[in-house]
Design an enzyme around this catalytic site. Structure first.
Site, PDB file in Angstrom:
ATOM      1  N   ASP A 337       0.840  -1.215   0.183  1.00  9.98           N
ATOM      2  CA  ASP A 337      -0.006   0.045  -0.019  1.00  9.98           C
ATOM      3  C   ASP A 337       0.956   1.284  -0.064  1.00  9.98           C
ATOM      4  OD1 ASP A 337       0.828  -0.696   2.539  1.00  9.98           O
ATOM      5  OD2 ASP A 337      -0.523   0.663   3.628  1.00  9.98           O
ATOM      6  N   GLU A 338       0.381   2.314  -0.416  1.00  8.78           N
ATOM      7  CA  GLU A 338       0.861   3.757  -0.219  1.00  8.78           C
ATOM      8  C   GLU A 338       2.178   3.786  -0.697  1.00  8.78           C
ATOM      9  OE1 GLU A 338      -2.044   5.566   3.138  1.00  8.78           O
ATOM     10  OE2 GLU A 338      -0.291   4.317   3.861  1.00  8.78           O
ATOM     11  N   TRP A 404      -9.182  -1.389   1.493  1.00 10.44           N
ATOM     12  CA  TRP A 404      -9.245  -0.529   2.482  1.00 10.44           C
ATOM     13  C   TRP A 404      -9.848   0.854   2.134  1.00 10.44           C
ATOM     14  CZ3 TRP A 404      -5.760   3.853   3.377  1.00 10.44           C
ATOM     15  CH2 TRP A 404      -4.878   3.981   2.634  1.00 10.44           C
ATOM     16  N   PHE A 432     -10.653   0.601  13.227  1.00  8.07           N
ATOM     17  CA  PHE A 432     -10.599   0.991  14.681  1.00  8.07           C
ATOM     18  C   PHE A 432      -9.873   1.762  15.253  1.00  8.07           C
ATOM     19  CE2 PHE A 432     -13.534  -3.237  15.644  1.00  8.07           C
ATOM     20  CZ  PHE A 432     -14.321  -3.004  14.657  1.00  8.07           C
ATOM     21  N   ASP A 433      -8.775   2.455  14.528  1.00 10.31           N
ATOM     22  CA  ASP A 433      -8.168   3.470  14.802  1.00 10.31           C
ATOM     23  C   ASP A 433      -8.696   4.852  15.048  1.00 10.31           C
ATOM     24  OD1 ASP A 433      -7.331   2.520  12.315  1.00 10.31           O
ATOM     25  OD2 ASP A 433      -6.389   4.579  11.962  1.00 10.31           O
ATOM     26  N   TRP A 470      -4.736   0.832  13.344  1.00  5.31           N
ATOM     27  CA  TRP A 470      -3.393   1.378  13.099  1.00  5.31           C
ATOM     28  C   TRP A 470      -3.162   1.974  14.385  1.00  5.31           C
ATOM     29  CZ3 TRP A 470      -1.262  -0.346   9.036  1.00  5.31           C
ATOM     30  CH2 TRP A 470      -1.953  -1.158   7.941  1.00  5.31           C
ATOM     31  N   THR A 471      -1.888   2.009  14.766  1.00  6.98           N
ATOM     32  CA  THR A 471      -1.679   2.568  16.271  1.00  6.98           C
ATOM     33  C   THR A 471      -0.798   3.727  16.415  1.00  6.98           C
ATOM     34  OG1 THR A 471       0.284   1.012  16.180  1.00  6.98           O
ATOM     35  CG2 THR A 471      -1.662   0.298  17.010  1.00  6.98           C
ATOM     36  N   GLU A 472      -0.828   4.577  15.206  1.00  4.60           N
ATOM     37  CA  GLU A 472       0.200   5.645  15.394  1.00  4.60           C
ATOM     38  C   GLU A 472      -0.287   6.651  16.899  1.00  4.60           C
ATOM     39  OE1 GLU A 472      -1.327   4.811  12.679  1.00  4.60           O
ATOM     40  OE2 GLU A 472      -0.276   5.516  10.706  1.00  4.60           O
TER      41      GLU A 472
HETATM   42  C1  ACM Z   1      -3.289   1.322   4.897  1.00  4.43           C
HETATM   43  O1  ACM Z   1      -4.283   1.849   5.597  1.00  4.43           O
HETATM   44  N1  ACM Z   1      -2.615   2.000   4.291  1.00  4.43           N
HETATM   45  C2  ACM Z   1      -3.596   0.107   4.423  1.00  4.43           C
END
Ligand code: ACM
Length: 753
Positions: A337-338, A404, A432-433, A470-472
């Site tokens: 991704d990205e 996503w 869920f973040d 995602w846990t940033e």
């Molecule tokens: C993603 O949220 N970059 C998969």
């Protein structure tokens, strides 16, 4: 005895009370009486179910204090575990509880294990703690036939941005197992940290697993002043060579232990090593992985590894060889991704490769990398999963697509139509973040797993869904608990159950909170309701907070400090006669504090209506096909088109990724009173009525609700609603209530221009 077809029945009130099972079974027939577990209870099981018998014994010992013995006799008082190869679903089971015996049958160990989770939920919540007092307990008689609707019922956890201990991952899987979730996707590597030992490349963890605090850590530390759950878990902070470092990684021995733990809970762990982008931590340790050496941040993403050098493939294959050895899962995630693909175009190696392979674009290069990696995966007997960017530049028929990007709704449709299997994880509602709010459970529960554009045959390619964390901005285990629970229970039922009934689910969920307390899960408590964030009053106001969970105590402060377990309890009816700010929070019986609510009371006189000579229904709506950062920027812009709207829904004809909408006209207020307005939007919006800003929900964000009040006399008032969409959500909803009554739609006939 065994029902050959599943009968779908509606849950009755009795079932809600007596059988608070989540996810609700496919078929449940209540019975009369109960099966008593006491010193005479025995287990009679087929030999293959040895592990499940151990689990059942532990469960029953915790519930009753008795050590349950095994027998080979079908006597009265026995719990029978039998294999039944006639059941078609690998996770399906049959459970019959009668006053004399219990029978559980399944084709597989997994099916028996899922049945035992149902029994666990029928037992009192003290089964979750080690109980030594001997006491007979009862299980209600019933008959259940059960199997999941979707095969993929996943949870993802990003352990790179913030790190989570092995013990936490075990606890996380225990909760997944309780709700019959079956896939744990571990995002093991990213720019911010490499989290798994790779023997051939020790620097990946020696150097790549540690960092000095970054911007996201600083943001968390700032938020921790208001909310202690935002404090970074100190167990992941070390001091080395005079530096304070954050990080950690899993040793291969720990991974083996974790995989064994998952296997005994019938959960597959899907490892993700994200490449070619999101590889800064690895490039930091091994700079030659990128085309030009080293990695830096571009406009959005970091420099990726180079898909044009053989040495990159040697590295990637070595890493995945060790990953394949550690994780038995047939699926392995490549990420993809990205990616800042433009950086490849200047490299000589890429020019040569593109010439040789006839590749035309950066997308072609990415596709070349993914396809080549997939061939390698296949040679080792593994299936490749990638994020939906793998569709760009062309994808092989056999790759599994994890969807996503909510703003590319056609992606899963295209993938499924061309025969690729798809796992649905759209940002809204499955990231869920994103902070949970009062709507989250319903949004998850009513989420369309299968896109409407697919026919029944194509729908078979949708394997299920998964929530991603995602846990940033999730720096602690407590915060992680808060973010995924109880949201995961809504997803679990959405993906398993044939009988979907949101009201019934909420009724059953209430009964789960004491169990979650026993499991020490820092879940998000049910919302307090009956108030708005901004309130106005003319002479006095009464605050009457409603709480879904009666055992919660609402405590408050008036001096701006955060309510503590020692703060005064808010009276059932609290009278406000002067302007003030109340901070309140609910505390459970263990003294754990829930969300902090800040509500303001402003004294106002009633606004004066205006006299207007218009009677045309609807609001003038200006459309601006441009990207805006704030809803305050729409005024004074030239609209691309103007039309009339009778509601506040974004017209389906608008497909631009970013735009602004401004609704203008008058609102006809039928009777004098204090009016509440509820503005939910993704991204930002601001509501003005008369000369007042009533709700400010501005900024680029996911769908959140903000509320405000205004005192209005009967009559017409100018109304303006400015809304911006930055990309992705397309959500706009404005509702009203008189006083603090429940939010309802604004009647179209109230709107004039
Ligand atoms: C993603 O949220 N970059 C998969």
């Amino acid at each position: 005895m065994i029902c050959s077809v599943f009968v779908v029945t509606n849950s009755t009130a009795q079932q809600i009370t007596d059988y608070p099972i989540i996810p609700y079974p496919s078929y449940l027939k209540p019975g009369k009486g109960s099966f008593i577990i006491n010193e005479h209870t025995q287990i009679n099981a087929d030999n293959i179910f040895e592990r499940e018998v151990s689990f059942l014994k532990e469960l029953l010992r915790n519930a009753s204090g008795y050590s349950i013995k095994e027998t080979k006799l079908q006597a009265k008082g026995t719990i029978n575990l039998q294999q039944d190869n006639n059941l078609s679903n690998e996770e399906g089971y049959y459970l019959s509880i009668k006053p004399e015996t219990i029978l559980i049958t399944a084709k597989t160990n997994t099916g028996i294990y899922r049945a035992l989770q149902t029994i666990r939920q029928l037992l009192p919540y003290n089964v979750e703690t080690n109980n030594t007092t001997k006491k007979a307990i009862s299980l209600p008689t019933l008959e259940i036939q059960d199997e999941p609707v979707y095969h993929w019922r996943g949870m993802h956890l990003d352990v790179s941005r913030h790190f989570f201990s092995i013990d936490y991952l075990k606890k996380f899987m225990d909760v997944m197992a309780l709700y019959k979730m079956n896939k744990l996707h571990l995002h093991l590597t990213d720019d911010q940290g490499w989290r798994i030992e790779i023997k051939k490349y020790p620097k990946l963890t020696e150097e790549g697993a540690w960092r000095t605090f970054n911007n996201q850590d600083s943001a968390c530390m700032k938020l921790a002043k208001e909310n202690p759950d935002m404090a970074i878990d100190t167990m992941h902070i070390i001091h080395k060579n005079g530096k304070t470092l954050y990080g950690g990684f899993y040793k291969q021995e720990q991974i083996k232990e974790l995989v064994a733990y998952a296997t005994s809970r019938h959960i597959d762990i899907i490892p993700e090593i994200d490449m070619p982008g999101h590889m800064m931590a690895a490039i930091y340790a091994y700079p030659n992985l990128s085309c030009e050496g080293g990695s830096q941040w571009g406009a959005l993403f970091s420099t990726p590894i180079c898909p044009c050098k053989e040495s990159t493939f040697a590295f990637a294959e070595d890493v995945f060889n060790e990953i394949f050895e550690l994780f038995p899962s047939e699926y392995v995630h490549l990420g993809a991704d990205e990616v800042d693909r433009k950086t490849w175009m200047n490299a000589q190696a890429c020019k040569e490769l593109m010439e040789k392979e006839g590749l035309k674009s950066p997308e072609d290069l990415q596709s070349y990398f993914v396809k080549r990696m997939e061939k390698f995966f296949h040679s080792k007997g593994k299936k490749l999963i990638g994020w939906d960017e793998i569709l760009e530049g062309g994808v092989s028929k056999t790759a599994y697509v994890m969807y996503w990007q909510s703003w590319v709704p056609e992606a899963p449709v295209k993938a499924a139509k061309s025969g690729n299997y798809v796992i649905m994880t759209p940002g809204n509602p499955l990231y869920f973040d994103y902070p949970p709010d009062i709507h989250s459970l319903k949004n998850i529960y009513s989420f369309n797993v299968v896109p409407a554009a697919l026919n029944a045959n194509e729908a078979k390619f949708i394997m299920g869904a998964q929530a991603n964390i995602w846990t940033e901005y999730i720096p602690s285990e407590k915060r992680a608990d808060f973010m995924y629970m109880p949201r995961m229970t809504a997803l679990a039922e959405r993906l398993w159950s044939k009988q979907l009934d949101y009201t019934s689910y909420r009724g059953r969920l209430i009964k789960h909170y004491p169990r979650l307390d026993a499991l020490k899960i820092n879940y998000r408590q049910p919302d307090l309701t009956g108030f708005t964030q901004q309130n106005v009053f003319t002479d006095k106001a009464i605050l009457q907070v409603q709480k879904e969970l009666p055992t919660l105590n609402v405590r408050y402060t008036l001096d701006g400090s955060i309510p503590a377990a020692t703060s005064p309890v808010l009276p059932g009816r609290y009278t406000i006669t002067k302007p003030l700010t109340i901070k309140m929070a609910a505390f459970n019986e263990q003294g754990v504090r829930g969300e902090i609510y800040t509500i303001q009371y402003r004294k106002e006189t009633f606004a004066k209506p205006v006299v207007v000579q218009t009677n045309k229904e609807g609001l003038k709506t200006s459309y601006y096909k441009k990207y805006f950062k704030s809803a305050t920027l729409l005024d004074g812009q030239d609209p691309d088109s103007i039309f009339v709207s009778k509601d506040f829904i974004v017209p389906s004809s608008i497909t631009a990724p970013s735009f602004g909408l401004q609704y203008e006209g008058y609102i006809q207020i039928p009777e004098t009173g204090i009016y509440s307005f509820y503005l939910t939007c993704d991204d930002g919006g601001i509501l003005y009525i008369g000369d007042k800003e009533v709700v400010n929900n501005d900024g680029l964000h996911s769908a959140i609700q903000k509320t405000g009040q205004v005192a209005l006399q009967k009559g017409q008032y100018p109304l303006r609603l400015a809304f911006i969409e930055g990309g992705g959500g397309f959500k706009l909803e404005l509702k009203y209530g008189k006083g603090n009554t429940e939010a309802q739609d604004i009647p179209g006939r109230w709107l004039r221009n």
